[in-house]
Scaffold this active site. Structure first.
Site, PDB file in Angstrom:
ATOM      1  N   LYS A  17     -23.027 -43.514 -26.262  1.00 20.11           N
ATOM      2  CA  LYS A  17     -23.885 -41.660 -25.739  1.00 20.11           C
ATOM      3  C   LYS A  17     -22.520 -41.318 -24.726  1.00 20.11           C
ATOM      4  O   LYS A  17     -22.314 -39.604 -25.311  1.00 20.11           O
ATOM      5  CB  LYS A  17     -24.598 -41.936 -24.180  1.00 20.11           C
ATOM      6  CG  LYS A  17     -25.169 -40.846 -23.761  1.00 20.11           C
ATOM      7  CD  LYS A  17     -26.692 -41.546 -22.878  1.00 20.11           C
ATOM      8  CE  LYS A  17     -26.081 -42.348 -22.145  1.00 20.11           C
ATOM      9  NZ  LYS A  17     -26.435 -41.595 -20.988  1.00 20.11           N
ATOM     10  N   ARG A  93     -34.205 -39.267 -16.228  1.00 20.53           N
ATOM     11  CA  ARG A  93     -34.105 -40.961 -15.921  1.00 20.53           C
ATOM     12  C   ARG A  93     -35.305 -40.981 -16.326  1.00 20.53           C
ATOM     13  O   ARG A  93     -36.144 -42.439 -16.454  1.00 20.53           O
ATOM     14  CB  ARG A  93     -33.048 -41.368 -15.113  1.00 20.53           C
ATOM     15  CG  ARG A  93     -31.365 -41.604 -15.265  1.00 20.53           C
ATOM     16  CD  ARG A  93     -31.024 -42.511 -14.959  1.00 20.53           C
ATOM     17  NE  ARG A  93     -29.186 -42.645 -16.031  1.00 20.53           N
ATOM     18  CZ  ARG A  93     -28.807 -42.438 -15.051  1.00 20.53           C
ATOM     19  NH1 ARG A  93     -28.553 -43.094 -13.426  1.00 20.53           N
ATOM     20  NH2 ARG A  93     -27.336 -43.005 -16.203  1.00 20.53           N
ATOM     21  N   ARG A 130     -15.175 -56.397 -22.917  1.00 24.33           N
ATOM     22  CA  ARG A 130     -14.723 -55.089 -22.505  1.00 24.33           C
ATOM     23  C   ARG A 130     -13.911 -55.690 -21.636  1.00 24.33           C
ATOM     24  O   ARG A 130     -14.623 -56.417 -20.859  1.00 24.33           O
ATOM     25  CB  ARG A 130     -15.862 -54.180 -21.678  1.00 24.33           C
ATOM     26  CG  ARG A 130     -15.407 -53.295 -21.662  1.00 24.33           C
ATOM     27  CD  ARG A 130     -15.893 -51.515 -21.193  1.00 24.33           C
ATOM     28  NE  ARG A 130     -17.421 -51.931 -20.443  1.00 24.33           N
ATOM     29  CZ  ARG A 130     -17.862 -51.102 -19.865  1.00 24.33           C
ATOM     30  NH1 ARG A 130     -18.084 -50.096 -19.826  1.00 24.33           N
ATOM     31  NH2 ARG A 130     -18.956 -51.682 -18.941  1.00 24.33           N
ATOM     32  N   ARG A 162     -14.258 -56.939 -15.945  1.00 20.04           N
ATOM     33  CA  ARG A 162     -15.442 -56.203 -14.659  1.00 20.04           C
ATOM     34  C   ARG A 162     -16.043 -57.535 -14.250  1.00 20.04           C
ATOM     35  O   ARG A 162     -17.478 -58.050 -15.413  1.00 20.04           O
ATOM     36  CB  ARG A 162     -16.047 -55.468 -14.486  1.00 20.04           C
ATOM     37  CG  ARG A 162     -14.658 -54.095 -14.719  1.00 20.04           C
ATOM     38  CD  ARG A 162     -15.700 -52.643 -15.032  1.00 20.04           C
ATOM     39  NE  ARG A 162     -17.270 -52.726 -14.878  1.00 20.04           N
ATOM     40  CZ  ARG A 162     -17.511 -51.724 -15.358  1.00 20.04           C
ATOM     41  NH1 ARG A 162     -17.634 -50.363 -15.368  1.00 20.04           N
ATOM     42  NH2 ARG A 162     -19.124 -52.235 -15.194  1.00 20.04           N
ATOM     43  N   ARG A 173     -29.128 -55.117 -17.537  1.00 19.06           N
ATOM     44  CA  ARG A 173     -28.909 -54.133 -17.131  1.00 19.06           C
ATOM     45  C   ARG A 173     -29.950 -53.346 -18.520  1.00 19.06           C
ATOM     46  O   ARG A 173     -30.483 -52.454 -18.618  1.00 19.06           O
ATOM     47  CB  ARG A 173     -27.659 -53.488 -17.189  1.00 19.06           C
ATOM     48  CG  ARG A 173     -26.515 -54.149 -15.980  1.00 19.06           C
ATOM     49  CD  ARG A 173     -25.690 -52.888 -15.044  1.00 19.06           C
ATOM     50  NE  ARG A 173     -24.458 -52.530 -16.915  1.00 19.06           N
ATOM     51  CZ  ARG A 173     -23.734 -53.932 -16.297  1.00 19.06           C
ATOM     52  NH1 ARG A 173     -23.581 -54.639 -16.009  1.00 19.06           N
ATOM     53  NH2 ARG A 173     -23.112 -53.654 -17.556  1.00 19.06           N
TER      54      ARG A 173
END
Ligand SMILES: [Zn+2]
Length: 225
Positions: A17, A93, A130, A162, A173
């Site tokens: 995005k 949102r 990632r 992370r 998520r």
């Protein structure tokens, strides 16, 4: 010059995005208004709004709609966005935010809401691979590691996964995102503003698809001015 555009871009984490918003903002010469970036700016400059936001976040709570909308209102009230429009990223949102945005823009309205669609399995894979530098935040991946032994190419910091980037946490998520966004997608679909755009493929391909749907809307009679 090309006319500007008033656009909202939706998309789950890992759908590209941010990249597409930057590209579209260059194409249409309108600001990319990211609520995440705006918020970080407000907090960093210690504005009254930033201080209020920090207090809420420090308590581990979600920012209330009115605080988000106050920030968005400020940004959309500036000369550049009033003149040519914006690519809005990170807001709305919730449906109350969408309603507030509508009121904010009246008598004008959004041109289009683009929903970047990437299969969950694909973003899951992308996000789980990632890796990030703990010092400067530069992103790497298992497929594109730093040159030397997980040491950041930019600053020499340690490059790690992370803690919240495990497959399980990411899946949670993404699930939350879908649950939160489904009503918003229905709301914009009812208002004939939502257009899904296939977000798979190279960034170039995706940008071209997005521009095509925007231009098709423009060309349709009785749609965009
Ligand atoms: Zn670094």
């Amino acid at each position: 010059m090309l006319p500007g555009v008033r656009l909202v871009v939706l998309g789950k984490q890992g759908a590209g995005k941010g990249t597409q918003c930057v590209r579209l903002s260059h194409h249409y010469v309108v600001p990319h208004v990211s609520t995440g970036d705006e918020l970080r700016g407000e907090v960093k400059s210690r504005t009254p709004l930033g201080l209020r936001a920090k207090e809420v976040m420090d308590r581990g709570e979600l920012l209330p709609d009115d605080l988000i909308m106050e920030m968005v209102k400020g940004r959309l009230g500036e000369g550049d966005t009033r003149a040519r429009g914006f690519i809005l990223d990170g807001c709305p949102r919730t449906i109350p935010q969408a309603e507030a945005l509508d009121r904010l823009l009246a008598p004008d309205r959004l041109d289009l809401v683009i929903d970047l669609e990437v299969p969950t399995a694909q973003v899951l894979k992308r996000l789980a691979s990632r890796r990030v530098c703990v010092d400067c935040g530069t992103n790497y991946s298992v497929a594109q590691p730093p040159m030397v032994n997980w040491t950041c190419d930019v600053c020499g910091g340690e490059v790690v996964q992370r803690e919240d980037d495990t497959e399980e946490a990411i899946a949670r998520r993404l699930d939350n995102y879908e649950r939160q966004t489904a009503p918003l997608i229905a709301w914009y679909t009812e208002r004939d503003l939502l257009v899904p755009v296939n977000g798979t493929g190279s960034p170039d391909t995706v940008t071209k698809r997005a521009i095509r749907v925007i231009e098709e809307r423009r060309a349709a009679p009785g749609r965009l001015p």
